[in-house]
Motif scaffolding. Sequence first.
Motif: not given
Length: 418
Positions: A218-246
């Motif tokens: 995410a830090s390598q992408l431009a602020d207006d990049s359409y790929l930011s949505e996918f990096t956010d999804r990856i980050s959120n899913t990883a956090k949710e999975t960690s919470e599910i494991i807990s």
Amino acid sequence: MYAEISMEQELVKGRLLQQLELSQEKYGERTVYTADPGIKIYQYAVAPANLQTLATETVQEIPVTINNKSGKLKTQLHFFAYQQEGQVYILTYLEDRAIVMENYPVLAIFENLGDLFFNALMVAVSLSLLIAVIFSHLSSKQITKPLLELKQAVETDHQNLTELTHLPSEVGVLARAIDAQNKKLAQYLKREQLFTGDVSHELRTPLTIILGASEVLASQLADDSYLSEFTDRISNTAKETSEIISALLLLSRNPEQLDTPQTSINTIANSEVARLNYLLKYKPVTCTVVAEQDYVADVRPELLKMALGNLIKNAFQYTDNGEVIVIIDAKKITVTDTGLGIPEIVMPLLYERFERLGYNNTSNQTDSDFLSDKHSSSQVEGTGLGLSIVQRIMTHMGWELTHQANETGGSTFSIHYH
């Protein structure tokens, strides 16, 4: 008692036969002979009807009431039938103690013995019953004592079960079987806890790597990049999975071992609605959280998040149009939708693992229009674990999950936390 009765009958019979012989010698042939004291002999034809019916060769007794000087007296009438040279006689003897004692002292002795034996028999029966009751009470205590000890041992986490396993009786056999089964269950539970702990430990490392990689990407992408949505999804899913494991790790522990901090139900509900809102992106469905104030409950936030998240996710997935309303009050959390609802055929399996609530389970329905209207729900992805996990969480926390079908369609699931 039997011997006394038999001897009394023989005495009565002998006395009456003797009187019949004396009366025949003295009076000749008559239809009725009367002899004092209390003896009356009938030819069968003139005997009272009841005696004709009852009389046999064996001496019998029937209760009668007679009038004497002192008034009415209840006594016994002895009688039997006797055949002599083709003629049948019915011989009777009316028992009167005063007369018997004076004229038949031997018979009087046996009548007194009869009363004595009868009274003794009543006393013996009463004492026997009392002894039987006492013995049954004491013996039942001795019989049930090991069973009660076994019950207490099972109820107190098997603290004294080892002592009972050495008993040679059936209770010892049962105690050994329970002890062996308990050890197997303890091993299963230990394996499950170890498995849950190992899985959570092993998955945290790759999840941390995925989360870190998504942040770097995410830090390598431009602020207006359409790929930011996918990096956010990856980050959120990883956090949710960690919470599910807990949360799953918490479910593997005993409820008594968990601390239950005060958790804001409103915050969890709003967070889950926002997290799962992407499921409504292409649907004409709205979601509203209704609460008059900020409600809190003593519960681990991870468990509440998983339970409420599963209910909201199901409501979003199975609602194609209309609305989903999450209502919070002081006693319960309600998730109501205007979706497809749950068919009756699925209700018995509502909280079973791996049972999908999609309408592909209703293949035996005969209404083709109904199936065609519900076809889209059968395409919803899922494993059939959502509601079973929610039910397990409710049991773990001592809460209750209920379901109610809406009159206008859809379902209402309620979490009762008070």
